[in-house]
Design an enzyme around this catalytic site. Structure first.
Site, short mmCIF file in Angstrom:
data_model
loop_
_atom_site.label_atom_id
_atom_site.label_comp_id
_atom_site.label_asym_id
_atom_site.label_seq_id
_atom_site.Cartn_x
_atom_site.Cartn_y
_atom_site.Cartn_z
N ARG A 16 0.84 -1.20 0.00
CA ARG A 16 0.00 0.00 0.00
C ARG A 16 0.88 1.25 0.00
O ARG A 16 1.91 1.32 0.67
CB ARG A 16 -0.88 0.02 1.25
CG ARG A 16 -1.76 1.26 1.39
CD ARG A 16 -2.38 1.38 2.77
NE ARG A 16 -3.13 0.21 3.15
CZ ARG A 16 -4.37 -0.04 2.73
NH1 ARG A 16 -4.99 0.81 1.93
NH2 ARG A 16 -5.00 -1.14 3.13
N GLU A 39 -1.04 -8.82 -1.65
CA GLU A 39 -2.22 -7.99 -1.93
C GLU A 39 -1.74 -6.62 -2.39
O GLU A 39 -0.94 -5.97 -1.72
CB GLU A 39 -3.06 -7.84 -0.67
CG GLU A 39 -4.11 -6.75 -0.78
CD GLU A 39 -4.47 -6.12 0.57
OE1 GLU A 39 -4.74 -4.91 0.59
OE2 GLU A 39 -4.48 -6.85 1.58
N THR A 68 -8.29 -3.69 -0.05
CA THR A 68 -9.07 -2.47 0.18
C THR A 68 -10.17 -2.37 -0.87
O THR A 68 -10.44 -1.30 -1.41
CB THR A 68 -8.18 -1.21 0.18
OG1 THR A 68 -6.97 -1.49 0.89
CG2 THR A 68 -8.87 -0.05 0.90
N LYS A 128 -11.22 -11.73 7.05
CA LYS A 128 -10.14 -10.85 7.51
C LYS A 128 -10.61 -10.21 8.81
O LYS A 128 -11.55 -9.40 8.80
CB LYS A 128 -9.86 -9.80 6.45
CG LYS A 128 -8.92 -8.69 6.89
CD LYS A 128 -8.80 -7.65 5.77
CE LYS A 128 -7.94 -6.47 6.18
NZ LYS A 128 -7.76 -5.51 5.06
N GLY A 157 -1.80 -4.51 12.87
CA GLY A 157 -1.01 -4.59 14.09
C GLY A 157 -0.27 -5.90 14.29
O GLY A 157 0.28 -6.13 15.37
N GLY A 177 0.99 -5.48 6.88
CA GLY A 177 1.14 -4.21 6.18
C GLY A 177 2.48 -3.59 6.47
O GLY A 177 3.53 -4.09 6.08
#
Length: 211
Positions: A16, A39, A68, A128, A157, A177
């Site tokens: 991202r 992703e 997303t 998810k 997290g 992430g």
């Protein structure tokens, strides 16, 4: 594509906030570090072309999906570009149905047990659990006890310090992430080497807790 490919990988790397021209190099570094599922978020500029390029370049090696994804229109665009799974932060039943219509893996975002069951009853392959860090691994264990049939992918997290706890709590996989693919405006050789090393560390952590 089968869900067990994601389960075997154990990690969904979330890319991202990066420029399209850097994403293939990022995925290559992840691949070299042992991560097999990636992703690409739907807010990436020209995301359809990026997914198409990544799906073609890493065919047979990496499972490339879109994240997303908030609606069926975005899901269809990503699937037409070659995405093999749809990873969403929210629960949208039409997005699940469209994803399954095209034979792809549907992973909607949920938080409560009711949302988990609703997603699963409407065709989701896994859920998810987001944001997972709000309640932590103990929450995953608590909801897995009455809902063992629903594969859960905690996201948000998850770090190298707690990833093992999530798997011990019953997670099928985790979404990673910024703890793995940190945002930067400079994707250069040092960044890619760091990313490759972090990927390898996360992969080793997953292997340590799996039979």
């Amino acid at each position: 594509m089968r869900l067990d490919q994601i389960q075997e990988s154990g990690i969904i790397a979330i890319v991202r906030g990066h420029q399209p021209e850097d994403i293939l190099a990022i995925i290559k570094a992840l691949d070299e570090g042992g991560v097999r599922t990636v992703e690409i978020t739907a807010d990436t500029p020209d995301v359809g072309a990026v997914i198409e390029q990544a799906s073609r370049q890493f065919a047979g090696k990496m499972l490339i999906g879109a994240g997303t994804v908030l609606d069926p229109e975005t899901a269809r665009m990503a699937l037409m570009a070659g995405a093999k799974f749809i990873f969403s932060p929210t629960l949208n039943l039409e997005t699940i149905r469209l994803t399954k219509r095209y034979g792809a893996i549907s992973i909607p975002g949920v938080f409560t047990p009711t949302e988990m069951v609703t997603a699963f009853e409407n065709g989701a392959d896994a859920v998810k659990v987001f944001p997972a860090n709000v309640l932590g691994p103990a929450y995953i264990k608590a909801v897995r006890d009455p809902l063992p049939q629903i594969p859960m992918i905690p996201t948000g997290g998850v770090t190298l310090d707690n990833i093992v706890d999530y798997f011990r709590a019953g997670a099928m996989a985790v979404g990673l992430g910024g703890a793995l693919v940190r945002k930067t405006t400079k994707v250069d050789s040092p960044y890619l080497e760091e990313l490759k090393g972090k990927a390898a560390s996360f992969v080793e952590a997953v292997r340590s807790v799996r039979p």
